[in-house]
Design a protein around this motif. Structure first.
Motif, short mmCIF file in Angstrom:
data_model
loop_
_atom_site.label_atom_id
_atom_site.label_comp_id
_atom_site.label_asym_id
_atom_site.label_seq_id
_atom_site.Cartn_x
_atom_site.Cartn_y
_atom_site.Cartn_z
N ASN A 117 0.83 -1.20 0.00
CA ASN A 117 0.00 0.00 0.00
C ASN A 117 0.87 1.26 0.00
OD1 ASN A 117 -2.35 1.67 0.31
ND2 ASN A 117 -1.96 1.73 2.52
N GLN A 118 1.87 1.28 0.88
CA GLN A 118 2.73 2.46 0.96
C GLN A 118 3.73 2.52 -0.21
OE1 GLN A 118 4.31 3.71 4.69
NE2 GLN A 118 2.64 2.84 5.89
N TYR A 119 4.07 1.39 -0.76
CA TYR A 119 4.94 1.35 -1.94
C TYR A 119 4.26 2.07 -3.11
CZ TYR A 119 7.03 -0.84 -6.14
OH TYR A 119 7.60 -1.07 -7.36
N LYS A 120 2.96 1.84 -3.27
CA LYS A 120 2.21 2.52 -4.34
C LYS A 120 2.12 4.02 -4.07
CE LYS A 120 -0.61 -1.54 -5.45
NZ LYS A 120 -1.97 -2.13 -5.41
N LYS A 121 1.90 4.40 -2.79
CA LYS A 121 1.84 5.82 -2.46
C LYS A 121 3.19 6.50 -2.65
CE LYS A 121 -1.95 5.60 0.91
NZ LYS A 121 -2.33 5.85 2.33
N ASN A 122 4.25 5.70 -2.60
CA ASN A 122 5.60 6.21 -2.73
C ASN A 122 6.08 6.16 -4.18
OD1 ASN A 122 7.85 7.30 -1.18
ND2 ASN A 122 8.96 5.43 -1.68
N ASN A 123 5.12 6.31 -5.10
CA ASN A 123 5.42 6.31 -6.54
C ASN A 123 6.11 5.02 -6.99
OD1 ASN A 123 4.42 8.97 -6.95
ND2 ASN A 123 6.31 9.78 -6.08
N ASN A 124 5.66 3.90 -6.40
CA ASN A 124 6.20 2.59 -6.75
C ASN A 124 7.72 2.50 -6.56
OD1 ASN A 124 3.64 1.62 -7.39
ND2 ASN A 124 3.83 2.21 -9.53
N GLU A 125 8.18 3.20 -5.52
CA GLU A 125 9.60 3.14 -5.18
C GLU A 125 9.75 2.47 -3.82
OE1 GLU A 125 11.41 6.96 -5.29
OE2 GLU A 125 10.97 7.30 -7.43
N HIS A 126 10.73 1.54 -3.74
CA HIS A 126 10.96 0.86 -2.47
C HIS A 126 11.61 1.81 -1.47
CE1 HIS A 126 9.80 -3.21 -3.57
NE2 HIS A 126 10.41 -3.05 -4.74
N PHE A 127 11.23 1.68 -0.21
CA PHE A 127 11.77 2.52 0.85
C PHE A 127 12.37 1.67 1.98
CE2 PHE A 127 7.23 1.85 1.30
CZ PHE A 127 7.09 1.37 2.59
N SER A 128 12.45 0.36 1.74
CA SER A 128 13.07 -0.53 2.71
C SER A 128 13.70 -1.69 1.95
CB SER A 128 12.02 -1.05 3.71
OG SER A 128 12.61 -1.88 4.68
N SER A 129 14.51 -2.47 2.65
CA SER A 129 15.17 -3.62 2.04
C SER A 129 14.56 -4.92 2.57
CB SER A 129 16.67 -3.60 2.35
OG SER A 129 16.87 -3.76 3.75
N SER A 130 14.82 -6.01 1.89
CA SER A 130 14.30 -7.31 2.34
C SER A 130 14.87 -7.65 3.72
CB SER A 130 14.65 -8.40 1.33
OG SER A 130 16.06 -8.49 1.14
N GLY A 131 16.13 -7.27 3.95
CA GLY A 131 16.75 -7.55 5.25
C GLY A 131 16.08 -6.76 6.37
#
Length: 318
Positions: free
Chosen positions: A104-118
């Motif tokens: 949900n927040q990824y979409k609000k963030n213009n489809n940009e990641h803001f965290s890592s898998s780790g």
């Protein structure tokens, strides 16, 4: 045998507030008040001027997912039983909620990641530790002896200023409990924190004001005397020390009851009243220029910090 639900609990559960009519009303929330007190400019850009920007963080994702999980557990516990709640796949639910909220927040963030898998894995594991601790110790914090769960995300709506009927305050209470033997209510606000709250967090009047205002509006909305309403922060901690001479330090849960007497209520009311008078008129928003309050604390998570056309003053603090 199912426990008989008191009349007042039924009334609150069935309450449906009248929706805000945005054709002539303006909705405000505590998050708006908090943002305005931190930086007038950020509030005006976000809410008055229509530059809707959202700052996504793993902390907000984690907080939302854990709220949903703990609230679901309490719903099952009080609607059915503690055993039924313990048998729920709360870890699986938390994982689903974490993934859903991140998307949900990824979409609000213009489809940009803001965290890592780790980092996501670390926060997930922290959440599992909190959930397991909560299930093991929940009897210390939530009892069914005389207590009823009024509900989670109970809506409160009010017109907090007598001369600004076009301004409507709206909030949602994380957890509301009712103790039938004493006719007392308890409003619980769940806070996720990396570590324990110290004196600085406990004395933060901005944090206190949120629950104090909720107490006021909940009482007004359901005609409940303020002396019959208690408030409490329920703080869940992601990190605890491996060893400590103080047992409380090793707990994943910390509770804090903020002072909410006449003086504190007066301060909270004054802050909200001044906010309304400074930014609204009878027709809507005032049009005067808002002044930025740049600084590391205010600018760190501000979505306008590097936007030179709108602000850009926070770049120096990045």
């Amino acid at each position: 045998m199912a426990k008989k639900i008191p009349k007042i609990v039924k009334e609150i559960k069935s309450y449906q507030p009248e929706p805000i009519n945005y054709s002539f009303q303006k909705g405000i929330s505590f998050s708006q008040l908090s943002m305005y007190r931190g930086c007038n400019k950020r509030w005006s850009l976000q809410y008055r001027d229509g530059h809707k920007k959202f700052t996504s963080t793993i902390h907000t994702v984690f907080g939302t997912a854990l709220h949903e999980t703990l609230q679901h557990y309490l719903d099952v516990m009080y609607d059915q039983s503690g055993v039924a709640a313990d048998n729920e796949d709360t870890v699986g639910l938390f994982e689903d909620e974490l993934r859903k909220e991140y998307q949900n927040q990824y979409k609000k963030n213009n489809n940009e990641h803001f965290s890592s898998s780790g980092e996501l894995r670390e926060f997930f594991e922290d959440g599992v530790e909190i959930i397991n601790f909560f299930k093991k110790k929940r009897g210390k914090y939530f009892s069914k002896r005389g207590w009823h769960l009024v509900g989670c995300e109970i809506p409160v709506m009010a017109k907090p200023h007598p001369f600004y009927n076009n301004v409507v305050y709206q909030g949602f209470l994380d957890v509301v409990m009712y103790h039938e033997p004493t006719n007392k209510f308890k409003i619980i606000d769940i806070k996720t924190s990396t570590r324990s709250w110290g004196d600085k967090q406990k004395k933060d009047e901005n944090k206190q004001a949120q629950l104090i205002l909720y107490k006021r509006f909940f009482g007004e909305q359901f005609n409940i005397p303020l002396e019959d309403i208690e408030i409490e922060f329920f703080i869940v901690k992601r990190k605890i020390p491996k060893e400590s001479d103080f047992p409380a330090a090793l707990s994943r849960i910390q509770t804090f009851i903020p002072p909410s007497g006449k003086i504190k209520l007066g301060k909270a009311n004054k802050s909200l009243k001044e906010f309304i008078e400074e930014v609204f008129n009878k027709e809507g928003y005032k049009s005067h220029e808002m002044v930025a309050n740049p600084g590391k604390w205010n600018c760190n998570f501000c979505p306008f910090k590097e936007d030179k056309e709108l602000c850009g003053l926070g770049k120096a603090f990045s």
